[in-house]
Design a protein around this motif. Structure first.
Motif, short mmCIF file in Angstrom:
data_model
loop_
_atom_site.label_atom_id
_atom_site.label_comp_id
_atom_site.label_asym_id
_atom_site.label_seq_id
_atom_site.Cartn_x
_atom_site.Cartn_y
_atom_site.Cartn_z
N ASP A 37 0.86 -1.17 0.00
CA ASP A 37 0.00 0.00 0.00
C ASP A 37 0.90 1.23 0.00
OD1 ASP A 37 -2.54 1.48 0.36
OD2 ASP A 37 -1.69 1.97 2.32
N ILE A 38 0.87 2.00 -1.08
CA ILE A 38 1.75 3.16 -1.22
C ILE A 38 0.90 4.41 -1.33
CG2 ILE A 38 3.47 4.29 -2.68
CD1 ILE A 38 4.50 1.55 -3.46
N LEU A 91 8.00 4.53 -8.18
CA LEU A 91 8.77 3.36 -8.62
C LEU A 91 9.90 3.06 -7.64
CD1 LEU A 91 8.99 4.14 -12.44
CD2 LEU A 91 7.45 2.52 -11.30
N ALA A 92 10.59 4.10 -7.19
CA ALA A 92 11.66 3.90 -6.21
C ALA A 92 11.12 3.33 -4.92
CB ALA A 92 12.37 5.23 -5.95
N ILE A 93 9.96 3.80 -4.49
CA ILE A 93 9.36 3.32 -3.24
C ILE A 93 9.00 1.85 -3.35
CG2 ILE A 93 7.35 3.55 -1.72
CD1 ILE A 93 7.46 6.60 -2.42
N GLU A 142 9.75 13.50 -0.11
CA GLU A 142 8.58 13.60 0.76
C GLU A 142 7.75 12.32 0.73
OE1 GLU A 142 6.62 17.04 -0.72
OE2 GLU A 142 8.20 18.42 -0.06
N ASN A 143 7.54 11.76 -0.45
CA ASN A 143 6.74 10.55 -0.55
C ASN A 143 7.45 9.34 0.04
OD1 ASN A 143 4.31 11.51 -1.75
ND2 ASN A 143 5.36 11.68 -3.72
N GLY A 193 7.57 5.58 4.83
CA GLY A 193 8.54 4.92 5.70
C GLY A 193 9.64 4.20 4.96
N VAL A 194 10.01 4.73 3.77
CA VAL A 194 11.05 4.12 2.94
C VAL A 194 12.29 4.98 2.96
CG1 VAL A 194 11.68 3.62 0.54
CG2 VAL A 194 9.47 2.86 1.43
#
Length: 276
Positions: free
Chosen positions: A107-108, A154-156, A181-182, A187-188
């Motif tokens: 869940d992002i 994509l990085a997350i 920020e994202n 929490g990544v």
């Protein structure tokens, strides 16, 4: 409230967006239109928006049309309704902060502020699909690079899937800030988030490169060194996919998967030496 829209040729969209963000740093809305045209729009009160001569000078030969329209008082709610969650089976949900979580494996939460949306655009969704299908990274892998990170989705996801260390780069400083920020919101921890000009700087090596870029930028990358085991290349029109695949094949990266949605395509390319 006024909506000022600029339509440009898709082939020049990345450059035009960078120039427009200099004039409107609060963010630019992006809408794909037919006939190879992209529309960028900014919102504000009369007198707050960039002047027409400034816009024409910034966009230059890419310009197709400029228009202004009045926006209804409920534009903020309409804007929220435009940004809906992306669901990829039960494995992934990408949603704005005001939408509730669901039972997806990943869940992002992505804030659709600035110019980057929440990841629901076809080019991003195709890239996410291919990323979810990859086998887990082998021990000793050099991690992942999100090339043209935008919102950072994509990085997350790459970090959530174990592709660490994960780095993210983009030409636009607003994309760098949005990705930071994202990532924090989800929490990544990303190893590096910075600005990179693909037209002048080399792409850092990585085991996996996620490149949601327009075809001219992908082809520019292929003019130099391509140091990656797997590349997921999106942002391509269907008719551009074969040419881009051939450019990567010259660097020993063979197409092993292709996805399409409407006029857009995405490729997974693996190093021939790795395929065996």
């Amino acid at each position: 409230m006024i909506r000022l829209a600029v339509r440009v040729h898709r082939a020049n969209a990345e450059v035009a967006l960078a120039e427009l963000l200099e004039l409107a740093p609060a963010g630019v809305e992006e809408v794909d239109l037919d006939d190879g045209v992209v529309e960028y729009a900014v919102y504000g009160q009369p007198g707050e928006l960039p002047s027409l001569p400034s816009l024409e000078a910034a966009v230059g030969g890419a310009l197709v049309a400029v228009s202004t329209t009045e926006v209804a008082d409920d534009w903020a709610e309409r804007w929220r309704a435009f940004h809906r969650p992306l669901h990829l089976g039960g494995r992934l949900t990408v949603r704005p902060p005001w939408e509730p979580a669901d039972s997806a494996e990943h869940d992002i939460v992505i804030d659709p502020g600035q110019a980057f949306g929440t990841g629901a655009h076809a080019t991003t969704a195709l890239c996410l699909e291919l990323l979810l299908e990859l086998p887990l990274p082998a021990p000793g892998a050099r991690g992942a690079l999100d090339l043209g990170c935008g919102s950072g989705v994509l990085a997350i996801l790459a970090a959530r899937l174990g592709w660490e260390p994960v780095r993210a780069v983009d030409f636009d400083p607003l994309a760098v800030a949005a990705t930071e920020e994202n990532a924090a919101r989800n929490g990544v921890s990303l190893a590096e988030v910075r600005r990179l000009d693909l037209r002048r700087e080399p792409v850092p090596p990585a085991t996996l490169v996620l490149a949601n870029l327009l075809a001219p930028l992908l082809l520019r990358w292929c003019e130099g060194a391509v140091s990656a085991t797997t590349v997921i290349a999106s942002g391509l029109l269907v008719e551009e996919a074969d040419r881009v695949a051939a450019a990567f094949a010259a660097h020993g990266l063979r197409e092993v998967a292709r996805r399409g949605q409407g006029e857009w395509a995405a490729l997974r390319l693996d190093a021939v030496s790795w395929l065996g």
